[in-house]
Write a protein that holds these residues in place. Structure first.
Motif, PDB file in Angstrom:
ATOM      1  N   ASN B 406      26.158  89.601 107.574  1.00  0.00           N
ATOM      2  CA  ASN B 406      27.017  90.484 106.959  1.00  0.00           C
ATOM      3  C   ASN B 406      28.053  89.720 105.898  1.00  0.00           C
ATOM      4  O   ASN B 406      28.318  90.472 105.189  1.00  0.00           O
ATOM      5  N   THR B 408      27.417  86.312 104.350  1.00  0.00           N
ATOM      6  CA  THR B 408      26.953  85.370 103.458  1.00  0.00           C
ATOM      7  C   THR B 408      25.816  86.224 102.422  1.00  0.00           C
ATOM      8  O   THR B 408      25.140  87.122 102.888  1.00  0.00           O
ATOM      9  N   ILE B 409      25.603  85.393 101.390  1.00  0.00           N
ATOM     10  CA  ILE B 409      24.639  86.263 100.208  1.00  0.00           C
ATOM     11  C   ILE B 409      23.307  86.026 100.925  1.00  0.00           C
ATOM     12  O   ILE B 409      22.418  86.930 100.696  1.00  0.00           O
ATOM     13  N   TYR B 410      22.924  85.137 101.762  1.00  0.00           N
ATOM     14  CA  TYR B 410      21.643  84.836 102.289  1.00  0.00           C
ATOM     15  C   TYR B 410      21.224  86.148 103.377  1.00  0.00           C
ATOM     16  O   TYR B 410      20.094  86.733 103.536  1.00  0.00           O
ATOM     17  N   ARG B 412      22.534  88.844 103.149  1.00  0.00           N
ATOM     18  CA  ARG B 412      22.455  90.095 102.148  1.00  0.00           C
ATOM     19  C   ARG B 412      20.975  90.120 101.453  1.00  0.00           C
ATOM     20  O   ARG B 412      20.238  91.009 101.290  1.00  0.00           O
ATOM     21  N   TYR B 413      20.354  88.896 101.040  1.00  0.00           N
ATOM     22  CA  TYR B 413      19.177  88.671 100.694  1.00  0.00           C
ATOM     23  C   TYR B 413      18.165  89.298 101.621  1.00  0.00           C
ATOM     24  O   TYR B 413      17.091  89.871 101.047  1.00  0.00           O
ATOM     25  N   PHE B 415      18.444  91.404 103.939  1.00  0.00           N
ATOM     26  CA  PHE B 415      18.260  92.930 104.040  1.00  0.00           C
ATOM     27  C   PHE B 415      17.445  93.464 102.714  1.00  0.00           C
ATOM     28  O   PHE B 415      16.697  94.427 102.794  1.00  0.00           O
ATOM     29  N   ALA B 416      18.000  92.942 101.498  1.00  0.00           N
ATOM     30  CA  ALA B 416      17.474  93.490 100.221  1.00  0.00           C
ATOM     31  C   ALA B 416      15.985  93.221  99.978  1.00  0.00           C
ATOM     32  O   ALA B 416      15.076  94.032  99.919  1.00  0.00           O
TER      33      ALA B 416
END
Lengths: 509, 555
Positions: B406, B408-410, B412-413, B415-416
């Motif tokens: 939730n 870190t950018i990783y 998010r990546y 999930f995306a």
């Protein structure tokens, strides 16, 4: 031509005060429609006007909430696709519904296979398929696999399939959106031929030129309601558009000012040198776009424009050549290289390539820029994310209730603006756009045109692919025309005309 | 969040039902075992959740568990490898297997199902061949060393509540005082609800800390502490805090009393706010809750004693019917089952109706649930139960995983790309590398699980150890809100999902239901959970459509 909407004859198909609601949307409200035998009725309207919903109800894909449907004057409940087909209504979807792993004949009779002693009667299928294929002027073997056909021919197979089910009403949803000029012409011939044989066609299209040429009658929809009907001589571009948007609009967007001559002396922002695109390995492509310039990439579908953009953006890997941004050669092994060097791509298919459509606006807008604004390149900077999103929503006038709205529930135009927002929040020097206005309504189109113009005036280098001739002509400072994988010519200034572009695009010079 | 509440409701339902039917469910011994096994499976489930979020699947978990569980005792007992080195080796092997899966899936474009199915078969077969199908174990030798990693009891739950509560206070205050970037009128109901929501966290935390601290009210002294791990002459010990024997039960009492004191005004506040918001919408749910709770009380006072008295081979006269003791017992159990289900369902209905009626209610839900659960837990001596080591591992892993996903950018990546890999790639995300990371994390979790399972059980049969664990883990992840389509899921839900699976299994044992039915019941519960999820979604959607239509009609 045929004016069957008169009150004395019983229409083939009649719809009375149809209503349909979805969560948060009133899709159809008190819609009426009459269709005579052998009539071509065009249905036009902006995206979200309710055309597709109306057609889905007629084809039995969705039930209506209220209202009635009469066929030959008799009230009918269309409670499923098979019932619609029994009544002679066939819908040809925008995205074709063929099983591309099966043969043409198998597709035509899918779900209705004639049998002999419980086994599929292949002989009848082949014989009948050939008859229906010749009726639509398609000269292919019924044993060909559908995936080996071009999109245009696949569409003909869909029509043949509908005919084989004894369709009396053929609904075509945006049939030409992915066809080349030639394929479209062939389709129009078939439609006219069907009309002669008494089959009625409901033709949905954004391309008003086609509608003018083809339709006996035009029904305009706006916000889920009837917004006017045009017959015969009344059918004309401006009349349709003003009813679609509910106001008078000028015929087409006009760019207020083309790039100043000073632009051509600037060093190019994007330089493509001898790039060999994997799909067209026999040609090397070179081009340059300067800051402040809008360059249009014209050509027929399949000319290799999308493939070129994807290769420049590192989605596919070139077999040779290089791409330079602001004079710096960039790593094309993945889109990360071009993005890090200030490039953005608004891809052709926004639902599959541009957006994570089930995610909120904010997540989509921030997706590409997340790494560059992250703290220690690890922690998401939530404040910056929210601010960027708010700024994009304001700047692009994205109509969304909140930044947390799921993108799927926005209109096509607003979805495309979200894709644009994703790149603009990163301030790219070079923006590639692939069919940026496909399938979005006129209002949003104009907003995107003026945005492109503003961005160019601010010094961005813009390279865009479009199949809409008017768009290319109105926006471009220069036009590069592609034909079979290579650039067949460049046009600038007054020489940018529809004729010139067509000549180069078809390779007929 | 709704999904987490839903799965939590399911957990509560199974716990409550089992507690009502049998006293032994809440015994100290049983609570210890449930938490231990839930934690072990929770670790596997969090691992597979990463893979499921990417839209993939990992079927090899059970076999990786089996392989690691064979390797570890082999290395330690047969090859005399130092324990710490053996742990390192098996974790590296597990990570390498995950790396292999990821590379095969991303570079060769093989389907995750195929790759990990082959893994499932290969690792199992390899482990059996390697050990010659012989049973392995650590013997008695490591009971005071390596095995403490799995069977150690570092502290009681009261201490955990103290630590966790203080953590929650600090985190909650930090979140609450951070300037919010939204521009809302501070006097509006929404702003009040937001303040309420942000301050309820530290209040809950302070309350938990109070309960935990009460254990030390009667005094304490520092002592040796139990050995948690012995490696290379070094020892890791738990906090050596000793408390007087009569202090052990204090936290439960505090929990019960303070929980009740907090719960009752909260309920009143909640009901008043809901009534002010939209009385019409909440009156039926309130009535349903009242009726079902009265029925529940009747069950507890009348039916359960009858159930306990009924012997299986007696004949019973119920009204005009003569029934066998067995039929009577089953009948009573079914009635209690329905009543408990109705109570939980009615409470869920009330919560969702009230949340839509008033934002204040929505903000009160976390505090309401926390105090209610504490009030219930206070009836047991949960606070005196020891914390199993695997729970500590689980908590650390869950916090780390949650932060990773939730914050870190990783995360998010992941999930995306799970929902739309192509769009993620067009946005410059190295999707292949992220997918590999997910498989490595999953295999590492399986490796850790294997270590803990083997240390815990101390007797490993290569042919069956870890069989079906991948399916338990996947089921827990799906119950906890992960979608097999990818791009969806959260750690808390997954952990609760794993707990549901274990509690269910435990309940079947305790209630004397034939264990042959175990799979059937677990399957039914998961199916029911999935069905309820879909039905609730549809009801909400159709209700929204109706409200919308009414709004349009009024315009």
């Amino acid at each position: 031509m045929i004016a069957t909407s008169g009150s004395n004859t019983v229409p083939l198909l009649e719809v009375r005060s149809l209503c349909k609601r979805f969560p948060g949307v009133r899709a159809l409200h008190q819609v009426d429609l009459r269709l005579g035998a052998g009539e071509v009725l065009a249905l036009v309207g902006e995206n979200g006007a309710g055309k597709s919903t109306l057609m889905k109800i007629l084809a039995g894909v969705q039930p209506p909430d209220e209202g009635e449907i009469l066929i030959d004057g008799r009230r009918e409940e269309i409670d499923g696709v098979s019932r619609a087909m029994e009544l002679g209504i066939s819908l040809i979807h925008q995205e074709l519904n063929l099983s591309d792993n099966l043969s043409v004949a198998a597709n035509i009779f899918l779900g209705r296979e004639p049998t002999r002693w419980g086994l599929i009667d292949h002989a009848t299928i082949r014989r009948e398929s050939m008859r229906h294929l010749s009726a639509v002027g398609l000269d292919v073997s019924p044993d060909t696999l559908v995936r080996d056909l071009t999109i245009g021919r696949q569409q003909m197979v869909e029509i043949a399939k509908a005919l084989s089910a004894d369709a009396r009403v053929l609904i075509m949803d945006e049939p030409t959106s992915s066809l080349s000029h030639k394929e479209s012409e062939a389709l129009f011939r078939v439609v006219r031929d069907l009309r002669r044989r008494g089959v009625s066609v409901i033709y949905i299209s954004h391309r008003l030129g086609e509608v003018e040429a083809l339709a006996d009658r035009v029904m305009v929809m706006r916000d889920g309601e009837n917004a006017g009907e045009l017959v015969g001589e009344q059918i004309d571009h401006d009349a349709m558009v003003s009813r679609m948007v509910g106001r008078d609009v000028s015929r087409f967007y006009e760019r207020s000012q083309k790039a100043s001559p000073e632009v051509s002396s600037r060093p190019p922002a994007l330089e493509v040198q001898g790039l060999v695109v994997p799909e067209h390995p026999r040609h090397a492509i070179s081009l340059a776009v300067r800051p402040g310039e809008i360059v249009g990439l014209a050509g027929l579908v399949g000319a290799g424009r999308t493939e070129l953009l994807r290769c420049v953006f590192g989605v596919t890997q070139p077999l040779g050549g290089s791409v330079r941004v602001q004079g710096k050669t960039i790593d094309l092994r993945s889109p990360a290289g071009p993005i890090a060097n200030g490039m953005g791509l608004v891809p052709e298919d926004r639902k599959e390539q541009g957006l994570v459509i089930d995610f909120p606006v904010q997540t989509n807008v921030s997706l590409a820029g997340l790494a560059s604004q992250a703290r220690n390149r690890l922690w998401i900077n939530f404040d910056a994310e929210a601010q960027d999103t708010r700024r994009s929503i304001e700047r692009l006038r994205i109509k969304t209730p909140t930044p947390q709205q799921i993108v799927r529930y926005l209109s096509g135009g607003n979805q495309q603006k979200v894709v644009l927002g994703k790149w603009l929040s990163m301030n790219p020097g070079v923006l590639l756009l692939d069919e940026p206005t496909r399938g979005i309504d006129i209002g949003a189109k104009e907003e995107i045109y003026s945005l492109m113009e503003t961005l160019a005036a601010e010094g961005m280098a813009i390279l865009f692919v479009s199949s809409e001739m008017e768009e290319v002509i109105a926006l471009s400072d220069r036009v590069l025309v592609m034909h079979e994988g290579q650039i067949s010519g460049e046009l600038a200034g007054a020489s940018i005309t529809e004729e010139q572009i067509m000549n180069l695009a078809t390779g007929s010079t | 969040m709704n999904k987490v509440l839903g799965i939590f409701g399911l957990l509560l339902f199974v716990c409550l039902f089992t507690t009502v039917m049998s006293d032994s469910f809440v015994s100290e011994y049983n609570l210890y075992n449930i938490t231990r096994w839930s934690a072990l499976f929770g670790i596997l489930s969090i691992g597979v959740a990463f893979v499921i979020i990417t839209g993939g699947i990992d079927l090899s978990i059970g076999s990786v568990v089996g392989l690691v569980a064979c390797l570890l005792p082999m290395l330690v007992t047969e090859y005399d490898v130092a324990p710490w080195a053996a742990l390192l080796i098996v974790m590296v092997i597990a990570g390498a297997l995950g790396l292999l899966h990821g590379i095969l899936i991303t570079r060769l474009d093989l389907q995750p199902f195929v790759v990990t199915l082959c893994g499932l078969l290969f690792y199992r077969g390899f482990a059996r061949w390697m050990t010659d199908d012989g049973t392995l174990g650590f013997g008695q030798e490591y009971d005071d060393g390596l095995r403490l990693l799995a069977i150690g009891k570092p502290c009681s739950w009261a201490t955990m509540l103290l630590i966790g509560g203080l953590g929650l206070v600090i985190w909650g205050i930090w979140k609450a005082i951070r300037p919010s970037s939204t521009h809302v009128d501070p006097a509006s109901t929404e702003a009040r609800a937001a303040r309420l929501r942000s301050w309820s966290l530290p209040v809950i935390g302070a309350f938990l800390a109070l309960v935990g601290a009460s254990r030390f009210f009667l005094g304490w002294e520092l002592g040796e502490g139990t050995v948690l791990l012995q490696a290379g002459g070094y020892q890791i010990r738990s906090l050596g805090i000793q408390v007087p024997a009569d202090a052990v039960d204090v936290p439960s009492r505090v929990m019960r009393v303070a929980g009740t004191i907090l719960f009752i005004p909260l309920v009143l506040w909640f009901l008043i706010a809901a009534g002010r918001g939209n009385l019409k919408r909440v009156r039926w749910p309130v009535a349903a809750v009242c009726v079902s709770l009265v029925l529940l009380a009747l069950c507890v006072w009348n039916l359960v004693p009858l159930y306990d008295r009924a012997a299986a081979d007696d004949l019973w006269q119920v009204g005009v019917l003569r029934v066998s003791g067995n039929a009577l017992k089953s009948g009573l159990m079914a009635v209690v089952f329905l009543v408990v289900g109705a109570s939980i369902g009615a409470i869920g209905w009330l919560l969702s109706a009230a949340a839509s009626a008033s934002p204040i209610c929505k903000a009160l839900i976390p505090a309401l649930i926390a105090s209610g659960v504490l009030m219930l837990l206070g009836q047991t001596n949960f606070a005196a139960t020891m914390v199993p080591m695997p729970v500590l591992f689980l908590i650390l892993i869950a916090i780390a995983a949650s932060i990773f996903l939730n914050q870190t950018i990783y995360g998010r990546y992941l999930f995306a790309l799970g929902r739309n890999e192509e769009a993620a790639r067009y946005s410059g995300i190295d999707t292949k590398r992220m997918i590999v990371v997910a498989y490595v994390l999953c295999a590492l979790a399986a490796g850790l699980g294997g270590i803990l399972f083997s240390l815990d059980v101390n007797s490993v049969q290569p042919s069956g150890f870890g069989n079906f664990y991948e399916l338990y883990a996947i089921a827990a992840a799906v119950l906890g809100g992960c979608s097999l389509r990818g791009g969806e899921g959260n750690v808390l839900g997954v952990v609760i999902g794993a707990a549901v699976m274990r509690v269910l299994y435990n309940a079947i044992n305790i209630l004397g239901i034939s264990t042959k039915l175990e799979f059937a019941i677990i399957g039914l519960v998961i199916l029911a959970g999935a069905m309820v999820d879909v039905v609730v979604k549809r009801v909400i959607a159709s209700r929204a459509a109706k409200a919308d239509a009414a709004q349009v009609a009024n315009r």
